[in-house]
Write an enzyme that holds these catalytic residues in place. Structure first.
Site, PDB file in Angstrom:
ATOM      1  N   TYR A   1     -14.440  -1.006  11.602  1.00  0.00           N
ATOM      2  CA  TYR A   1     -13.066  -0.517  11.448  1.00  0.00           C
ATOM      3  C   TYR A   1     -12.310  -0.706  12.766  1.00  0.00           C
ATOM      4  O   TYR A   1     -11.220  -1.279  12.806  1.00  0.00           O
ATOM      5  CB  TYR A   1     -13.087   0.956  11.039  1.00  0.00           C
ATOM      6  CG  TYR A   1     -11.718   1.559  10.861  1.00  0.00           C
ATOM      7  CD1 TYR A   1     -10.913   1.190   9.788  1.00  0.00           C
ATOM      8  CD2 TYR A   1     -11.218   2.475  11.792  1.00  0.00           C
ATOM      9  CE1 TYR A   1      -9.640   1.736   9.644  1.00  0.00           C
ATOM     10  CE2 TYR A   1      -9.953   3.024  11.643  1.00  0.00           C
ATOM     11  CZ  TYR A   1      -9.178   2.654  10.571  1.00  0.00           C
ATOM     12  OH  TYR A   1      -7.916   3.183  10.423  1.00  0.00           O
TER      13      TYR A   1
ATOM     14  N   SER B   1       1.120   3.491  -2.631  1.00  0.00           N
ATOM     15  CA  SER B   1       0.784   4.474  -3.669  1.00  0.00           C
ATOM     16  C   SER B   1       0.323   5.800  -3.085  1.00  0.00           C
ATOM     17  O   SER B   1       0.290   6.808  -3.786  1.00  0.00           O
ATOM     18  CB  SER B   1      -0.310   3.915  -4.592  1.00  0.00           C
ATOM     19  OG  SER B   1      -1.492   3.712  -3.851  1.00  0.00           O
TER      20      SER B   1
ATOM     21  N   LYS C   1      -9.185  -3.310  13.645  1.00  0.00           N
ATOM     22  CA  LYS C   1      -7.877  -2.819  14.098  1.00  0.00           C
ATOM     23  C   LYS C   1      -7.523  -3.418  15.467  1.00  0.00           C
ATOM     24  O   LYS C   1      -6.375  -3.733  15.723  1.00  0.00           O
ATOM     25  CB  LYS C   1      -7.860  -1.286  14.143  1.00  0.00           C
ATOM     26  CG  LYS C   1      -7.924  -0.617  12.763  1.00  0.00           C
ATOM     27  CD  LYS C   1      -6.684  -0.903  11.920  1.00  0.00           C
ATOM     28  CE  LYS C   1      -6.629  -0.049  10.671  1.00  0.00           C
ATOM     29  NZ  LYS C   1      -5.451  -0.315   9.824  1.00  0.00           N
TER      30      LYS C   1
ATOM     31  N   SER D   1      -1.735   0.161  12.346  1.00  0.00           N
ATOM     32  CA  SER D   1      -3.035   0.026  13.002  1.00  0.00           C
ATOM     33  C   SER D   1      -3.691   1.394  13.070  1.00  0.00           C
ATOM     34  O   SER D   1      -3.687   2.152  12.086  1.00  0.00           O
ATOM     35  CB  SER D   1      -2.825  -0.608  14.382  1.00  0.00           C
ATOM     36  OG  SER D   1      -4.023  -0.683  15.093  1.00  0.00           O
TER      37      SER D   1
ATOM     38  N   GLY E   1       0.844  -1.211   0.000  1.00  0.00           N
ATOM     39  CA  GLY E   1       0.000   0.000   0.000  1.00  0.00           C
ATOM     40  C   GLY E   1       0.863   1.239   0.000  1.00  0.00           C
ATOM     41  O   GLY E   1       0.767   2.076   0.895  1.00  0.00           O
TER      42      GLY E   1
ATOM     43  N   ALA F   1     -13.062  -2.654  15.352  1.00  0.00           N
ATOM     44  CA  ALA F   1     -12.916  -4.073  15.723  1.00  0.00           C
ATOM     45  C   ALA F   1     -11.814  -4.738  14.900  1.00  0.00           C
ATOM     46  O   ALA F   1     -11.024  -5.539  15.419  1.00  0.00           O
ATOM     47  CB  ALA F   1     -14.244  -4.801  15.509  1.00  0.00           C
TER      48      ALA F   1
ATOM     49  N   LYS G   1      -3.152  -1.030  -8.503  1.00  0.00           N
ATOM     50  CA  LYS G   1      -3.181  -0.572  -9.905  1.00  0.00           C
ATOM     51  C   LYS G   1      -1.847  -0.768 -10.609  1.00  0.00           C
ATOM     52  O   LYS G   1      -1.740  -0.514 -11.810  1.00  0.00           O
ATOM     53  CB  LYS G   1      -3.557   0.915  -9.941  1.00  0.00           C
ATOM     54  CG  LYS G   1      -4.949   1.200  -9.430  1.00  0.00           C
ATOM     55  CD  LYS G   1      -5.113   2.678  -9.063  1.00  0.00           C
ATOM     56  CE  LYS G   1      -5.962   2.879  -7.825  1.00  0.00           C
ATOM     57  NZ  LYS G   1      -5.278   3.482  -6.697  1.00  0.00           N
TER      58      LYS G   1
HETATM   59  N1  LIG Z   1      -5.858   8.539   7.402  1.00  0.00           N
HETATM   60  C1  LIG Z   1      -6.110   8.425   8.678  1.00  0.00           C
HETATM   61  O1  LIG Z   1      -6.642   9.346   9.313  1.00  0.00           O
HETATM   62  C2  LIG Z   1      -5.715   7.168   9.412  1.00  0.00           C
HETATM   63  C3  LIG Z   1      -5.816   7.174  10.807  1.00  0.00           C
HETATM   64  C4  LIG Z   1      -5.431   6.035  11.509  1.00  0.00           C
HETATM   65  C5  LIG Z   1      -4.990   4.920  10.838  1.00  0.00           C
HETATM   66  N2  LIG Z   1      -4.921   4.935   9.464  1.00  0.00           N
HETATM   67  C6  LIG Z   1      -4.452   3.703   8.816  1.00  0.00           C
HETATM   68  O2  LIG Z   1      -3.324   4.012   8.019  1.00  0.00           O
HETATM   69  C7  LIG Z   1      -3.221   3.031   6.978  1.00  0.00           C
HETATM   70  C8  LIG Z   1      -2.907   3.749   5.666  1.00  0.00           C
HETATM   71  O3  LIG Z   1      -4.008   4.549   5.318  1.00  0.00           O
HETATM   72  P1  LIG Z   1      -3.844   5.983   4.649  1.00  0.00           P
HETATM   73  O4  LIG Z   1      -4.529   6.941   5.534  1.00  0.00           O
HETATM   74  O5  LIG Z   1      -2.444   6.221   4.245  1.00  0.00           O
HETATM   75  O6  LIG Z   1      -4.809   5.790   3.381  1.00  0.00           O
HETATM   76  P2  LIG Z   1      -4.551   5.880   1.807  1.00  0.00           P
HETATM   77  O7  LIG Z   1      -3.892   7.175   1.466  1.00  0.00           O
HETATM   78  O8  LIG Z   1      -5.879   5.571   1.197  1.00  0.00           O
HETATM   79  O9  LIG Z   1      -3.541   4.692   1.499  1.00  0.00           O
HETATM   80  C9  LIG Z   1      -3.943   3.347   1.518  1.00  0.00           C
HETATM   81  C10 LIG Z   1      -2.956   2.514   0.722  1.00  0.00           C
HETATM   82  O10 LIG Z   1      -3.333   1.141   0.831  1.00  0.00           O
HETATM   83  C11 LIG Z   1      -3.523   0.608  -0.495  1.00  0.00           C
HETATM   84  N3  LIG Z   1      -4.629  -0.344  -0.451  1.00  0.00           N
HETATM   85  C12 LIG Z   1      -5.919  -0.104  -0.127  1.00  0.00           C
HETATM   86  N4  LIG Z   1      -6.625  -1.253  -0.178  1.00  0.00           N
HETATM   87  C13 LIG Z   1      -5.773  -2.226  -0.552  1.00  0.00           C
HETATM   88  C14 LIG Z   1      -5.898  -3.608  -0.782  1.00  0.00           C
HETATM   89  N5  LIG Z   1      -7.067  -4.263  -0.681  1.00  0.00           N
HETATM   90  N6  LIG Z   1      -4.785  -4.312  -1.128  1.00  0.00           N
HETATM   91  C15 LIG Z   1      -3.599  -3.693  -1.251  1.00  0.00           C
HETATM   92  N7  LIG Z   1      -3.407  -2.381  -1.076  1.00  0.00           N
HETATM   93  C16 LIG Z   1      -4.490  -1.648  -0.724  1.00  0.00           C
HETATM   94  C17 LIG Z   1      -3.766   1.806  -1.412  1.00  0.00           C
HETATM   95  O11 LIG Z   1      -3.211   1.524  -2.685  1.00  0.00           O
HETATM   96  P3  LIG Z   1      -4.018   1.320  -4.075  1.00  0.00           P
HETATM   97  O12 LIG Z   1      -5.356   2.006  -3.923  1.00  0.00           O
HETATM   98  O13 LIG Z   1      -3.112   1.989  -5.067  1.00  0.00           O
HETATM   99  O14 LIG Z   1      -4.083  -0.149  -4.236  1.00  0.00           O
HETATM  100  C18 LIG Z   1      -2.912   2.889  -0.733  1.00  0.00           C
HETATM  101  O15 LIG Z   1      -1.582   2.833  -1.177  1.00  0.00           O
HETATM  102  C19 LIG Z   1      -4.540   2.264   6.981  1.00  0.00           C
HETATM  103  O16 LIG Z   1      -4.335   1.008   7.562  1.00  0.00           O
HETATM  104  C20 LIG Z   1      -5.457   3.105   7.851  1.00  0.00           C
HETATM  105  O17 LIG Z   1      -6.401   2.308   8.514  1.00  0.00           O
HETATM  106  C21 LIG Z   1      -5.267   6.037   8.749  1.00  0.00           C
END
Ligand SMILES: NC(=O)c1ccc[n+]([C@@H]2O[C@H](COP(=O)([O-])OP(=O)(O)OC[C@H]3O[C@@H](n4cnc5c(N)ncnc54)[C@H](OP(=O)(O)O)[C@@H]3O)[C@@H](O)[C@H]2O)c1
Length: 270
Positions: free
Chosen positions: A147, A15, A151, A133, A13, A149, A39
């Site tokens: 979400y 990208s 995590k 997480s 993940g 649960a 992608k």
């Molecule tokens: N943003 C927040 O506020 C926040 C807060 C707490 C925790 N988190 C956690 O941080 C982590 C990263 O999230 P982010 O905020 O950086 O979101 P993001 O910008 O949407 O990035 C998610 C990444 O995961 C990839 N991805 C999504 N579904 C996938 C799948 N089924 N298989 C493989 N790759 C997949 C996406 O790549 P492609 O779409 O290119 O495949 C993208 O690179 C997540 O676990 C999220 O729960 C986020």
């Protein structure tokens, strides 16, 4: 010691958001980095960041990606699992299929990636796996139950992995971010239409959306990544950001009912 676990890193993940930041940091630090995206294709790799396809909900793509790196590099030293999928809505309005979809990415998907990489790390008697997480992995949130649960489950899984591989040279850690400005909400599903909970659910979701939009850039996770990478015995978890670290401490110190009262006030609306 630099490159304690080897010079090859896989960021699942990569990208956007947290994964992209982690991949860029590892590249700047001299690692050979493979990043994944659903992608990507196998032919667009450069010498810098090699992006390859992987969908954590599709086991064949995990196998293909891991085999590809092992054939090219002979091993994987550091694995960072970033994918996350969110669903907002009342539990009563959530079908088992919808709940499973969240767990397919956030729990089973990450577990499957770990299980494909782990035998190779155990064989080389070193390796580091970091699972991304969330604060929602230690504080249950109303109307984001699946979400949260998933995590919590990921946290428990990672703790159990740590104990199971404790004699193998392979280490596991969790990074727990709070709200950040990323693309996370792009695939977020909100189920509040026609719900008896609509008003309270919308209140909770709007708060979450506002907090994420006003949140810090995902680069905030790098401080914790650096900390974990340099430790001989990495910590079980690192919370991201001073405010969320305080929340973590207060959760341990305050009575559970008081914490619940505050969360209801923040997310539950009236
Ligand atoms: N943003 C927040 O506020 C926040 C807060 C707490 C925790 N988190 C956690 O941080 C982590 C990263 O999230 P982010 O905020 O950086 O979101 P993001 O910008 O949407 O990035 C998610 C990444 O995961 C990839 N991805 C999504 N579904 C996938 C799948 N089924 N298989 C493989 N790759 C997949 C996406 O790549 P492609 O779409 O290119 O495949 C993208 O690179 C997540 O676990 C999220 O729960 C986020």
């Amino acid at each position: 010691m630099k490159f304690r676990y080897g010079k090859v890193a896989l960021v699942v993940g990569a990208s956007s958001g947290v994964g992209k930041e982690c991949a860029n940091y590892l590249l700047e630090s001299g690692y050979k980095v493979y990043g994944t995206s659903r992608k990507a294709t196998f032919d667009n790799s450069s010498n810098m960041l090699s992006m390859i396809p992987l969908d954590v909900t599709d086991e064949s793509t995990i196998k293909e990606a891991v085999d590809y790196i092992l054939e090219k590099e002979g091993g994987i030293g550091v694995l960072i699992n970033c994918p996350g999928y969110g669903l907002a809505g009342a539990i009563e309005d959530t079908s088992i299929e919808e709940a499973k979809r969240v767990f397919d990415t956030n729990f089973f998907g990450i577990m499957n990636v770990c299980n494909f990489v782990l035998p190779h790390m155990r064989r080389q008697r070193k390796g580091l796996i970091i699972n991304i997480s969330s604060v929602a992995g230690f504080i249950s949130l109303p109307f984001q139950s699946m979400y949260s649960a998933s995590k919590y489950a990921l946290e428990s899984l990672t703790e159990s992995y740590r104990m199971e591989v404790s004699n193998s040279g392979v280490k596991f850690s969790l990074i727990e971010p709070g709200d950040m400005k990323t693309n996370f909400l792009r695939e977020y599903v909100i189920k509040s239409e026609n719900s008896d909970y609509k008003e309270r659910c919308d209140h909770a979701v709007n708060k979450m959306i506002k907090d994420e939009q006003n949140g810090p850039e995902p680069r905030v996770v790098i401080k914790e990544l650096k900390h974990i990478l340099k430790k001989k015995n990495p910590p079980i978890r690192r919370i991201v950001g001073l405010d969320y670290k305080m929340i973590g401490i207060l959760k341990k110190l305050l009575p559970a009912k008081f914490v619940e009262f505050v969360i209801i006030k923040m997310y539950g609306g009236n």
